[in-house]
Design a protein around this motif. Structure first.
Motif, PDB file in Angstrom:
ATOM      1  N   GLU A  33       6.289  42.948 -48.418  1.00 17.10           N
ATOM      2  CA  GLU A  33       6.563  41.521 -48.614  1.00 17.10           C
ATOM      3  C   GLU A  33       6.882  40.894 -47.277  1.00 17.10           C
ATOM      4  O   GLU A  33       7.313  41.573 -46.352  1.00 17.10           O
ATOM      5  CB  GLU A  33       7.780  41.323 -49.524  1.00 17.10           C
ATOM      6  CG  GLU A  33       7.570  41.687 -50.954  1.00 17.10           C
ATOM      7  CD  GLU A  33       8.815  41.428 -51.776  1.00 17.10           C
ATOM      8  OE1 GLU A  33       9.611  40.548 -51.416  1.00 17.10           O
ATOM      9  OE2 GLU A  33       8.990  42.120 -52.778  1.00 17.10           O
ATOM     10  N   GLY A  34       6.711  39.600 -47.175  1.00 15.58           N
ATOM     11  CA  GLY A  34       7.079  38.887 -45.960  1.00 15.58           C
ATOM     12  C   GLY A  34       6.272  39.344 -44.768  1.00 15.58           C
ATOM     13  O   GLY A  34       5.081  39.608 -44.856  1.00 15.58           O
ATOM     14  N   HIS A  35       6.947  39.461 -43.617  1.00 14.52           N
ATOM     15  CA  HIS A  35       6.244  39.839 -42.389  1.00 14.52           C
ATOM     16  C   HIS A  35       5.867  41.313 -42.375  1.00 14.52           C
ATOM     17  O   HIS A  35       4.878  41.693 -41.786  1.00 14.52           O
ATOM     18  CB  HIS A  35       7.095  39.507 -41.170  1.00 14.52           C
ATOM     19  CG  HIS A  35       7.252  38.030 -40.979  1.00 14.52           C
ATOM     20  ND1 HIS A  35       6.254  37.236 -40.487  1.00 14.52           N
ATOM     21  CD2 HIS A  35       8.275  37.208 -41.269  1.00 14.52           C
ATOM     22  CE1 HIS A  35       6.656  35.996 -40.459  1.00 14.52           C
ATOM     23  NE2 HIS A  35       7.886  35.939 -40.927  1.00 14.52           N
ATOM     24  N   TRP A  36       6.675  42.167 -42.975  1.00 11.14           N
ATOM     25  CA  TRP A  36       6.303  43.580 -43.092  1.00 11.14           C
ATOM     26  C   TRP A  36       6.723  44.150 -44.425  1.00 11.14           C
ATOM     27  O   TRP A  36       5.928  44.738 -45.143  1.00 11.14           O
ATOM     28  CB  TRP A  36       6.901  44.430 -41.964  1.00 11.14           C
ATOM     29  CG  TRP A  36       6.312  45.806 -41.985  1.00 11.14           C
ATOM     30  CD1 TRP A  36       5.138  46.183 -41.405  1.00 11.14           C
ATOM     31  CD2 TRP A  36       6.815  46.964 -42.652  1.00 11.14           C
ATOM     32  NE1 TRP A  36       4.892  47.509 -41.675  1.00 11.14           N
ATOM     33  CE2 TRP A  36       5.919  48.009 -42.442  1.00 11.14           C
ATOM     34  CE3 TRP A  36       7.947  47.211 -43.419  1.00 11.14           C
ATOM     35  CZ2 TRP A  36       6.103  49.289 -42.952  1.00 11.14           C
ATOM     36  CZ3 TRP A  36       8.141  48.476 -43.934  1.00 11.14           C
ATOM     37  CH2 TRP A  36       7.219  49.501 -43.693  1.00 11.14           C
ATOM     38  N   GLY A  37       7.993  44.024 -44.771  1.00  4.77           N
ATOM     39  CA  GLY A  37       8.465  44.593 -46.021  1.00  4.77           C
ATOM     40  C   GLY A  37       9.845  44.099 -46.391  1.00  4.77           C
ATOM     41  O   GLY A  37      10.474  43.320 -45.670  1.00  4.77           O
TER      42      GLY A  37
END
Length: 90
Positions: A33-37
């Protein structure tokens, strides 16, 4: 929770990868999720989520911050993963 589960081994920084492995081993969920997790706590209520950056400027500091924030999860009394002062043993 949205996104697929990811492995801590997928992270590019060794320091962050080690903290993620320890947290996932005690029951935290790591999702893309988001930029990586994002990490989701072990509580049934899912009281705490922690964003995990993919490109940290200072991986060592980011790893320490992830571990520090994980200790804020208020596990119920009697849970074997609970630290003496509250939070998760990391």
């Amino acid at each position: 929770m949205v996104g697929r589960e990811v492995s801590p081994a997928d992270h590019q920084h060794k320091e962050i990868r080690e903290v993620l492995k320890r947290l996932v081993a005690v029951g935290w969920t790591l999702r893309k999720e988001g930029h990586w997790g994002r990490l989701y706590c072990t509580c049934a209520e899912g009281c705490l989520t922690i964003p995990v950056p993919g490109t940290a400027k200072n991986p060592g500091r980011t790893a320490r911050n992830l571990a520090r924030r994980a200790k804020l999860c208020p596990l119920p009394e009697g849970d074997p993963r609970r630290a003496p002062g509250g939070g998760v043993v990391v």
